[in-house]
Structures are given as structure tokens and as C-alpha cells.
Design a protein around this motif. Structure first.
Motif, PDB file in Angstrom:
ATOM      1  N   GLU A  50       0.805  -1.130   0.026  1.00  0.00           N
ATOM      2  CA  GLU A  50      -0.122  -0.200   0.159  1.00  0.00           C
ATOM      3  C   GLU A  50       1.452   1.090   0.037  1.00  0.00           C
ATOM      4  N   VAL A  51       0.695   2.408  -1.033  1.00  0.00           N
ATOM      5  CA  VAL A  51       1.612   3.029  -0.899  1.00  0.00           C
ATOM      6  C   VAL A  51       0.694   4.846  -0.348  1.00  0.00           C
ATOM      7  N   ASN A  52       0.582   5.569   0.458  1.00  0.00           N
ATOM      8  CA  ASN A  52       0.045   6.516   0.577  1.00  0.00           C
ATOM      9  C   ASN A  52      -0.166   7.628   0.065  1.00  0.00           C
ATOM     10  N   PRO A  53      -1.625   8.228   0.633  1.00  0.00           N
ATOM     11  CA  PRO A  53      -1.682   9.498  -0.055  1.00  0.00           C
ATOM     12  C   PRO A  53       0.076  10.383  -0.224  1.00  0.00           C
ATOM     13  N   ALA A  54       0.049  11.054  -1.359  1.00  0.00           N
ATOM     14  CA  ALA A  54       1.331  11.451  -1.757  1.00  0.00           C
ATOM     15  C   ALA A  54       2.418  11.309  -1.286  1.00  0.00           C
ATOM     16  N   ALA A  55       2.581  10.212  -1.604  1.00  0.00           N
ATOM     17  CA  ALA A  55       4.114   8.943  -1.026  1.00  0.00           C
ATOM     18  C   ALA A  55       5.090   9.043  -2.077  1.00  0.00           C
ATOM     19  N   LEU A  56       6.252   9.393  -2.312  1.00  0.00           N
ATOM     20  CA  LEU A  56       7.202   9.296  -3.509  1.00  0.00           C
ATOM     21  C   LEU A  56       7.919   8.786  -3.955  1.00  0.00           C
ATOM     22  N   LEU A  57       7.986   7.884  -4.372  1.00  0.00           N
ATOM     23  CA  LEU A  57       8.658   6.690  -4.687  1.00  0.00           C
ATOM     24  C   LEU A  57       9.923   7.685  -6.184  1.00  0.00           C
ATOM     25  N   LEU A  58      11.096   7.901  -6.347  1.00  0.00           N
ATOM     26  CA  LEU A  58      11.930   8.030  -6.800  1.00  0.00           C
ATOM     27  C   LEU A  58      12.383   7.241  -7.694  1.00  0.00           C
ATOM     28  N   GLY A  59      13.270   7.358  -8.266  1.00  0.00           N
ATOM     29  CA  GLY A  59      13.625   6.243  -9.848  1.00  0.00           C
ATOM     30  C   GLY A  59      14.563   5.726  -9.367  1.00  0.00           C
ATOM     31  N   LYS A  60      13.468   4.282  -9.441  1.00  0.00           N
ATOM     32  CA  LYS A  60      14.772   3.183  -9.489  1.00  0.00           C
ATOM     33  C   LYS A  60      14.091   2.181  -8.227  1.00  0.00           C
ATOM     34  N   GLU A  62      12.917  -0.320  -5.196  1.00  0.00           N
ATOM     35  CA  GLU A  62      12.389  -1.102  -4.845  1.00  0.00           C
ATOM     36  C   GLU A  62      11.637  -1.481  -3.574  1.00  0.00           C
ATOM     37  N   VAL A  63      10.677  -1.530  -3.840  1.00  0.00           N
ATOM     38  CA  VAL A  63      10.249  -2.025  -2.430  1.00  0.00           C
ATOM     39  C   VAL A  63       8.915  -3.054  -2.610  1.00  0.00           C
ATOM     40  N   GLY A  64       9.231  -4.418  -1.303  1.00  0.00           N
ATOM     41  CA  GLY A  64       8.678  -6.147  -1.269  1.00  0.00           C
ATOM     42  C   GLY A  64       7.408  -5.667  -1.830  1.00  0.00           C
ATOM     43  N   LYS A  65       6.997  -6.877  -0.874  1.00  0.00           N
ATOM     44  CA  LYS A  65       5.127  -6.943  -1.056  1.00  0.00           C
ATOM     45  C   LYS A  65       4.953  -6.590   0.672  1.00  0.00           C
ATOM     46  N   PHE A  66       3.633  -6.994   0.976  1.00  0.00           N
ATOM     47  CA  PHE A  66       3.082  -6.127   2.058  1.00  0.00           C
ATOM     48  C   PHE A  66       4.131  -5.409   2.901  1.00  0.00           C
ATOM     49  N   CYS A  67       3.977  -4.171   2.215  1.00  0.00           N
ATOM     50  CA  CYS A  67       4.684  -3.227   2.549  1.00  0.00           C
ATOM     51  C   CYS A  67       3.673  -1.801   2.747  1.00  0.00           C
ATOM     52  N   PHE A  68       3.438  -0.987   3.495  1.00  0.00           N
ATOM     53  CA  PHE A  68       2.701   0.054   4.050  1.00  0.00           C
ATOM     54  C   PHE A  68       3.821   1.332   3.932  1.00  0.00           C
ATOM     55  N   ILE A  69       3.118   2.010   2.410  1.00  0.00           N
ATOM     56  CA  ILE A  69       4.854   3.349   2.501  1.00  0.00           C
ATOM     57  C   ILE A  69       3.739   4.589   3.213  1.00  0.00           C
ATOM     58  N   GLY A  70       3.402   5.284   4.010  1.00  0.00           N
ATOM     59  CA  GLY A  70       2.589   6.318   4.930  1.00  0.00           C
ATOM     60  C   GLY A  70       2.652   7.686   4.141  1.00  0.00           C
ATOM     61  N   ALA A  71       1.420   8.520   4.382  1.00  0.00           N
ATOM     62  CA  ALA A  71       1.579   9.495   3.282  1.00  0.00           C
ATOM     63  C   ALA A  71       2.544  10.488   3.490  1.00  0.00           C
ATOM     64  N   ASN A  72       3.394  11.133   2.546  1.00  0.00           N
ATOM     65  CA  ASN A  72       3.660  11.937   2.462  1.00  0.00           C
ATOM     66  C   ASN A  72       5.562  11.284   2.708  1.00  0.00           C
ATOM     67  N   ALA A  73       5.709   9.886   2.461  1.00  0.00           N
ATOM     68  CA  ALA A  73       7.047   9.402   2.864  1.00  0.00           C
ATOM     69  C   ALA A  73       8.055  10.129   1.484  1.00  0.00           C
ATOM     70  N   THR A  74       9.248   9.652   1.005  1.00  0.00           N
ATOM     71  CA  THR A  74       9.523   9.718   0.565  1.00  0.00           C
ATOM     72  C   THR A  74      11.201   9.419   0.117  1.00  0.00           C
ATOM     73  N   ILE A  75      10.586   7.987  -0.779  1.00  0.00           N
ATOM     74  CA  ILE A  75      11.623   7.023  -1.017  1.00  0.00           C
ATOM     75  C   ILE A  75      12.679   8.001  -2.106  1.00  0.00           C
ATOM     76  N   LEU A  76      14.295   8.007  -1.050  1.00  0.00           N
ATOM     77  CA  LEU A  76      15.023   8.335  -2.323  1.00  0.00           C
ATOM     78  C   LEU A  76      15.371   6.827  -3.642  1.00  0.00           C
TER      79      LEU A  76
END
Ligand SMILES: CC(C)(COP(=O)(O)OP(=O)(O)OC[C@H]1O[C@@H](n2cnc3c(N)ncnc32)[C@H](O)[C@@H]1OP(=O)(O)O)[C@@H](O)C(=O)NCCC(=O)NCCS
Length: 112
Positions: A50-60, A62-76
Motif C-alpha cells: 500500500e502506497v499512501n497519499p502523496a508518497a514519493l517513490l523516486l527512480g529505481k 524497489e519495495v517488497g511485498k506487503f509493505c505500507f508506505i505512509g502518506a508523504n513519505a519520500t523514498i530516495l
């Protein structure tokens, strides 16, 4: 939207309005990409994440299975996140994250 089979093996991902999905991305079955999320080029997301509102996953990223990415998180760019990881709202993630952990916060350390 009918979520009645969301947790029982839906073959599709649910992508809400106002998301950006870049080129050559892979989004697993049963994922939920909530409104305003940005999934940039060559990102891979495992099943039922689940990728929550306004989360930002930048180029390349990788996120595994059954994860929870909180709102507005930024993954470099190029960061790899394991399976069953919870990322808190507003996190800034600069390094790889192992399986099964819960992560919070923004790294504000001095680097120079
Ligand atoms: C990460 C999260 C899942 C943690 O929940 P939890 O396990 O119940 O953790 P707690 O609320 O008990 O908080 C534990 C500690 O982490 C801190 N913390 C929790 N979430 C945080 C966050 N996002 N950023 C920074 N610190 C956070 C708390 O302040 C607390 O600190 P303390 O021990 O110094 O008091 C939750 O806080 C979160 O960020 N959820 C995301 C919500 C979201 O995006 N929802 C989308 C809905 S569409």
C-alpha cells in the motif's frame, strides 16, 4: 470502489486518481496506490503493498511485498525496501531497509 476481494488475491492493483506512474514501473497484484502518490521511472513494487497519499517513490526504488508506505513519505532513488516493512508518514528514506521492520522519521544529520 468495491474492496470486497482486495485481501483475497485481487489480480489487479488499485491506482487512485491524481497519481503519477512513470515509465517502466512494475506494480504487483493487489497493491493500492493512493491519491497523489508518485511512482517514478523503473520503480518495482511487490504484491499487496500500500502506497499512501502523496508518497514519493523516486527512480529505481524497489519495495517488497506487503509493505505500507505512509502518506508523504519520500523514498530516495535506488533505495531497496524489503518485505512487510512499514514506513511512517513523512519519512525520508535514504538507505536500504530490511524485511519486517517499522521505520519512522526524517534523517536530519549533518553530512558536511
Ligand atoms: C509509523 C506508524 C505506522 C507507527 O505507528 P505505531 O506503531 O502505532 O507507533 P506509535 O504511534 O506508537 O509511535 C511510536 C513512536 O514513533 C513516533 N512516530 C510515529 N509515527 C511517526 C512518523 N510518521 N514520523 C516520526 N515519528 C513517528 C511516535 O511519535 C512515537 O515516538 P515516541 O516513542 O518518542 O513517543 C504511524 O505513526 C504512521 O506514520 N502511519 C502512517 C499513516 C498513514 O500514512 N496513513 C495513510 C492513510 S490513507
Amino acid at each position: 470502489m468495491d474492496f470486497s476481494n482486495f485481501f483475497s488475491g485481487a489480480e489487479e492493483a488499485y491506482i487512485f486518481y491524481f497519481c503519477f506512474i512513470g515509465a517502466n514501473t512494475q506494480i504487483g497484484k493487489g497493491c493500492l496506490i493512493n491519491t497523489g502518490a508518485q511512482i517514478h521511472h523503473e520503480v518495482k513494487i511487490g504484491d499487496f503493498t500500500e502506497v499512501n497519499p502523496a508518497a514519493l517513490l523516486l527512480g529505481k526504488v524497489e519495495v517488497g511485498k506487503f509493505c505500507f508506505i505512509g502518506a508523504n513519505a519520500t523514498i530516495l532513488p535506488k533505495v531497496k525496501i524489503g518485505n512487510k516493512v512499514t514506513e511512517g508518514a513523512g519519512d525520508v528514506v535514504t538507505q536500504d531497509i530490511p524485511d519486517g521492520v517499522k521505520v519512522v522519521g526524517v534523517l536530519g544529520r549533518i553530512i558536511k
